[in-house]
Design a protein around this motif. Structure first.
Motif: not given
Length: 210
Positions: A114-118, A129-142
């Motif tokens: 999604x974004x990167x830099x130095x 760099x950053x990767x979006x996780x698309x967190x839903x409720x399951x991911x938040x519980x994990x």
């Protein structure tokens, strides 16, 4: 050796490595195992490609055998990857020539992230760099479960777990944490089996709704 922990709601793992072609594969696999431990298989493929490109750039442009560090950090809905080295030279995908391998690698990283830099650091630089996780409720519980297990493990007898894999240690800690919770419910005068049944029903209901 990986150094992991929880800080300000962030899950963080630090992986020192030596910049060498033979070290890139093991570093990639170690990062993938850590992401599996955190319960985020959906971004493992992208993360492995990024780790490979960033680590390879250190080998080619900082020097074979140079000391470097990979940092994985999970906070909220993003996974951040950073590779630190001791060279102040800043890479640039925009300025790189078309046939420059570093430039192509950074263009690939930019396409996956999604974004990167130095950033310049006190001893060199960090490419992030950053990767979006698309967190839903399951991911938040994990995420909450991993944070709880990290804190639980830090309060346990660490020497007792020496010689075991991180995955086996985490599995054992999960079982022990559940057992401790059952002891807690019994101490409060509740039926542990009833709590297990309720948790199972809650889990199955959310799984069916997913």
């Amino acid at each position: 050796m990986p150094i992991s922990g929880t800080t300000d709601g962030r899950l963080r793992c630090v992986l020192p490595f030596k910049a060498a072609a033979v070290e890139v594969g093991p570093l990639r696999h170690t990062a993938a195992r850590q992401l599996a431990r955190w319960g985020m298989p959906a971004v493992t493929d992208e993360a492995e490609v990024i780790v490979t490109e960033l680590a390879t750039n250190v080998v080619k442009h900082v020097g074979d055998g140079a000391a470097a560090t990979l940092v994985l950090e999970w906070k909220g809905d993003r996974l951040r990857l950073e590779v630190h080295d001791r060279s102040p030279a800043l890479p640039s995908a925009k300025k790189a020539e078309h046939d420059d391998e570093c430039g192509r690698g950074l263009h690939l990283v930019a396409g996956l992230a999604t974004d990167w830099g130095v950033l310049l650091t006190a001893v060199g630089k960090a490419v992030w760099c950053e990767i979006p996780l698309g967190l839903g409720m399951d991911c938040r519980r994990i995420e909450r479960a991993v944070q709880a297990l990290e804190r639980y493990q830090s309060a346990e007898d660490a020497p007792r777990r020496q010689g075991r894999s991180r995955e086996a240690s985490l599995d054992e800690s999960a079982v022990e944490l559940i057992a401790d919770l059952l002891h807690w419910t019994a101490a409060r005068g509740h039926d542990p089996d009833d709590f297990l049944d309720r948790a199972q029903m809650y889990y199955e209901g959310e799984a069916d709704a997913a």
